[in-house]
Design a protein around this motif. Structure first.
Motif, PDB file in Angstrom:
ATOM      1  N   GLY A   1       0.912  -1.088   0.062  1.00 27.41           N
ATOM      2  CA  GLY A   1       0.093   0.049   0.123  1.00 27.41           C
ATOM      3  C   GLY A   1       0.894   1.394   0.075  1.00 27.41           C
ATOM      4  N   GLN A   2       1.881   1.222   0.574  1.00 25.64           N
ATOM      5  CA  GLN A   2       2.749   2.610   0.707  1.00 25.64           C
ATOM      6  C   GLN A   2       3.539   2.804  -0.372  1.00 25.64           C
ATOM      7  N   MET A   3       3.864   1.568  -1.083  1.00 25.60           N
ATOM      8  CA  MET A   3       4.523   1.841  -2.394  1.00 25.60           C
ATOM      9  C   MET A   3       3.451   2.217  -3.657  1.00 25.60           C
ATOM     10  N   ALA A   4       2.418   1.783  -3.486  1.00 29.74           N
ATOM     11  CA  ALA A   4       1.163   2.112  -4.304  1.00 29.74           C
ATOM     12  C   ALA A   4       0.948   3.440  -4.112  1.00 29.74           C
ATOM     13  N   ARG A   5       0.900   4.030  -2.910  1.00 29.15           N
ATOM     14  CA  ARG A   5       0.728   5.369  -2.509  1.00 29.15           C
ATOM     15  C   ARG A   5       1.469   6.473  -3.225  1.00 29.15           C
ATOM     16  N   GLN A   6       2.643   6.119  -2.695  1.00 27.37           N
ATOM     17  CA  GLN A   6       3.910   7.029  -3.311  1.00 27.37           C
ATOM     18  C   GLN A   6       3.975   6.987  -4.875  1.00 27.37           C
ATOM     19  N   CYS A   7       3.626   5.730  -5.542  1.00 34.26           N
ATOM     20  CA  CYS A   7       3.626   5.734  -6.938  1.00 34.26           C
ATOM     21  C   CYS A   7       2.485   6.549  -7.555  1.00 34.26           C
ATOM     22  N   LEU A   8       1.223   6.484  -6.774  1.00 32.98           N
ATOM     23  CA  LEU A   8      -0.034   7.256  -7.238  1.00 32.98           C
ATOM     24  C   LEU A   8       0.561   8.720  -7.060  1.00 32.98           C
ATOM     25  N   GLU A   9       0.933   9.398  -5.979  1.00 27.63           N
ATOM     26  CA  GLU A   9       1.184  10.579  -5.674  1.00 27.63           C
ATOM     27  C   GLU A   9       2.420  11.196  -6.804  1.00 27.63           C
ATOM     28  N   ALA A  10       3.326  10.326  -7.088  1.00 35.30           N
ATOM     29  CA  ALA A  10       4.214  10.991  -7.906  1.00 35.30           C
ATOM     30  C   ALA A  10       3.747  10.819  -9.480  1.00 35.30           C
ATOM     31  N   GLY A  11       2.537  10.246  -9.623  1.00 34.02           N
ATOM     32  CA  GLY A  11       1.944  10.408 -11.187  1.00 34.02           C
ATOM     33  C   GLY A  11       2.428   9.485 -11.769  1.00 34.02           C
TER      34      GLY A  11
ATOM     35  N   ASP B   1      -0.344   3.814 -13.958  1.00 34.70           N
ATOM     36  CA  ASP B   1      -1.207   3.512 -14.805  1.00 34.70           C
ATOM     37  C   ASP B   1      -2.518   3.142 -14.386  1.00 34.70           C
ATOM     38  N   GLU B   2      -2.461   1.801 -13.737  1.00 38.67           N
ATOM     39  CA  GLU B   2      -3.604   1.080 -13.540  1.00 38.67           C
ATOM     40  C   GLU B   2      -3.625   0.582 -12.057  1.00 38.67           C
ATOM     41  N   VAL B   3      -4.798   0.057 -11.825  1.00 37.81           N
ATOM     42  CA  VAL B   3      -4.869  -0.304 -10.272  1.00 37.81           C
ATOM     43  C   VAL B   3      -5.770  -1.398 -10.590  1.00 37.81           C
ATOM     44  N   GLY B   4      -5.832  -2.503  -9.609  1.00 33.86           N
ATOM     45  CA  GLY B   4      -6.426  -3.738  -9.727  1.00 33.86           C
ATOM     46  C   GLY B   4      -6.851  -3.969  -8.311  1.00 33.86           C
ATOM     47  N   VAL B   5      -8.313  -4.334  -8.050  1.00 35.82           N
ATOM     48  CA  VAL B   5      -8.842  -4.651  -6.969  1.00 35.82           C
ATOM     49  C   VAL B   5      -9.738  -5.901  -6.837  1.00 35.82           C
ATOM     50  N   GLU B   6      -8.908  -6.791  -6.016  1.00 38.44           N
ATOM     51  CA  GLU B   6      -9.552  -8.241  -5.945  1.00 38.44           C
ATOM     52  C   GLU B   6     -10.464  -8.055  -4.738  1.00 38.44           C
ATOM     53  N   LEU B   7     -11.931  -7.718  -5.068  1.00 33.72           N
ATOM     54  CA  LEU B   7     -12.824  -7.505  -3.957  1.00 33.72           C
ATOM     55  C   LEU B   7     -13.284  -8.913  -3.265  1.00 33.72           C
ATOM     56  N   VAL B   8     -13.053  -9.287  -2.084  1.00 34.28           N
ATOM     57  CA  VAL B   8     -13.724 -10.362  -1.527  1.00 34.28           C
ATOM     58  C   VAL B   8     -14.663  -9.886  -0.491  1.00 34.28           C
ATOM     59  N   PRO B   9     -15.765 -11.022  -0.331  1.00 33.67           N
ATOM     60  CA  PRO B   9     -16.995 -10.684   0.462  1.00 33.67           C
ATOM     61  C   PRO B   9     -16.731 -10.813   2.046  1.00 33.67           C
ATOM     62  N   VAL B  10     -16.048 -10.084   2.495  1.00 33.01           N
ATOM     63  CA  VAL B  10     -15.623 -10.263   3.983  1.00 33.01           C
ATOM     64  C   VAL B  10     -15.680  -8.567   4.572  1.00 33.01           C
ATOM     65  N   VAL B  11     -16.092  -8.427   5.790  1.00 33.18           N
ATOM     66  CA  VAL B  11     -15.882  -7.205   6.167  1.00 33.18           C
ATOM     67  C   VAL B  11     -15.042  -7.332   7.444  1.00 33.18           C
ATOM     68  N   LEU B  12     -13.889  -6.504   7.375  1.00 30.90           N
ATOM     69  CA  LEU B  12     -13.057  -6.869   8.386  1.00 30.90           C
ATOM     70  C   LEU B  12     -13.043  -5.654   9.512  1.00 30.90           C
ATOM     71  N   GLY B  13     -13.647  -4.490   9.221  1.00 35.27           N
ATOM     72  CA  GLY B  13     -13.770  -3.559  10.318  1.00 35.27           C
ATOM     73  C   GLY B  13     -12.710  -2.615  10.562  1.00 35.27           C
ATOM     74  N   GLY B  14     -11.732  -2.617  10.076  1.00 31.27           N
ATOM     75  CA  GLY B  14     -10.554  -1.889  10.352  1.00 31.27           C
ATOM     76  C   GLY B  14      -9.214  -2.384   9.807  1.00 31.27           C
ATOM     77  N   GLY B  15      -8.113  -1.698   9.906  1.00 33.17           N
ATOM     78  CA  GLY B  15      -6.870  -2.118   9.129  1.00 33.17           C
ATOM     79  C   GLY B  15      -6.284  -1.190   8.385  1.00 33.17           C
ATOM     80  N   LYS B  16      -5.407  -1.633   7.147  1.00 29.91           N
ATOM     81  CA  LYS B  16      -4.938  -0.841   6.268  1.00 29.91           C
ATOM     82  C   LYS B  16      -5.654  -0.754   5.007  1.00 29.91           C
ATOM     83  N   THR B  17      -5.957   0.689   4.519  1.00 30.74           N
ATOM     84  CA  THR B  17      -6.628   0.685   3.405  1.00 30.74           C
ATOM     85  C   THR B  17      -5.761   0.696   1.996  1.00 30.74           C
ATOM     86  N   LEU B  18      -6.483   0.823   0.886  1.00 32.12           N
ATOM     87  CA  LEU B  18      -5.754   0.398  -0.348  1.00 32.12           C
ATOM     88  C   LEU B  18      -4.415   1.225  -0.586  1.00 32.12           C
ATOM     89  N   PHE B  19      -4.521   2.647  -0.446  1.00 35.04           N
ATOM     90  CA  PHE B  19      -3.521   3.514  -0.658  1.00 35.04           C
ATOM     91  C   PHE B  19      -3.114   4.071   0.511  1.00 35.04           C
TER      92      PHE B  19
END
Lengths: 199, 199
Positions: free
Chosen positions: B137-147, B150-168
């Motif tokens: 996530g931290q590398m993805a964030r830095q990469c997005l911020e630096a422009g 090009d693409e992001v892929g999300v593998e969305l799974v049917p579970v609710v975790l209620g907290g933790g680390k977010t995508l970016f």
């Protein structure tokens, strides 16, 4: 059979509202980017105009809804939708104290002070064979925690908000597993996903 | 043309890791719930076995990957995948200080200390015509911020975790809008979504 469902429009990073209640313009772009009008019963809320694909899913869902459950926060924030909810059904409002400006329950609003189970029970009585929609993250959370929720719908939109309110807020008993998606519909600027709560 | 892409498996409420690094068993169920084996080049990481639908998307993506960029955190947490990344490509590790136990860059790992742009540039050199995958996530964030992304892929799974680390993670310049999904593939217990960064 009557179901208890909730749904929310969510950003790609999991937020149903951005930091400081921001981001609604981006989250709800899909409410205005199509040709199919879905009417609103609220004098304050214009009809939405969505893509044919979105309408094909959302319109039947709206029509199969017999009552809503919302929290007092949403009721106040929307100024009671000007008197009637856009979906044209009775709205059960869970509140600590009924508002002074509404002396009686009527066909527009019913106020319940005894907690989420009482609110959902009341909404089911109103809804009959139709479904009950629970709106607002805190209401959805309480409903899920109480084991009352049957389905959740996520309208996933391609924007990253970086912070804000999450789908079920600070959910107590996690993780919670779902079945599905039982439906995936690609609208314009939104992906509609439907899941069942595992019971 | 070579693209810079990132991806993550995400819970229905937007978390790529649950509270206290929990939830990975639920997030990554789809790595083991199918019949199609995708081999692993790592001596520590077994091959994954995914549904045919998931494999149809993920396998070509893996095969079109020419290099990885990861952060030092992921490199350490995985113990350098036992010496080689499962995807069988050179892994560029962004770090403040190169590890003592690796005297030279080799075909398995290249260490870069000059920041995300240098790391991505180095990975592109290695990848040639193939894509660069940025992980964590931290590398993805830095990469997005630096422009750079090009693409992001999300593998969305049917579970609710209620907290933790977010995508970016704590993304600085938000909101960020994406185009798509340019692909939606329904696997078993996972929905694969692909988006392009608006430029």
């Amino acid at each position: 059979m009557s179901k208890i469902v909730t749904g929310a429009t969510m950003s790609l990073d999991g937020y149903i509202a951005g930091p400081g209640e921001s981001g609604f313009d981006l989250l709800f772009q899909w409410y205005g980017n199509g040709d199919v009008e879905i009417p609103s019963a609220s004098p304050d809320v214009p009809p939405i105009r969505v893509s044919a694909a979105s309408a094909g899913l959302v319109k039947p869902e709206w029509e199969s809804t017999g009552a809503l459950v919302v929290g007092r926060y949403l009721y106040d924030m929307t100024n009671a939708w000007g008197g009637r909810h856009p979906m044209d059904v009775t709205t059960v409002v869970l509140t600590h104290q009924r508002p002074d400006d509404r002396p009686e329950d009527d066909e527009n609003f019913v106020f319940v002070t005894e907690g989420i189970e009482a609110a959902v029970t009341r909404a089911k009585e109103v809804a009959g064979d139709k479904n009950v929609v629970v709106n607002g993250g805190q209401m959805a959370r309480q409903c899920l925690e109480a084991g009352l929720l049957d389905e959740v719908g996520v309208e996933l939109v391609p924007v990253v908000l970086g912070g804000g309110k999450t789908l079920f807020g600070e959910l107590g008993a996690t993780p919670v597993e779902f079945e599905g998606p039982v439906a995936v519909v690609e609208g314009t600027g939104v992906t509609h996903l439907r899941y069942r709560v595992k019971k």
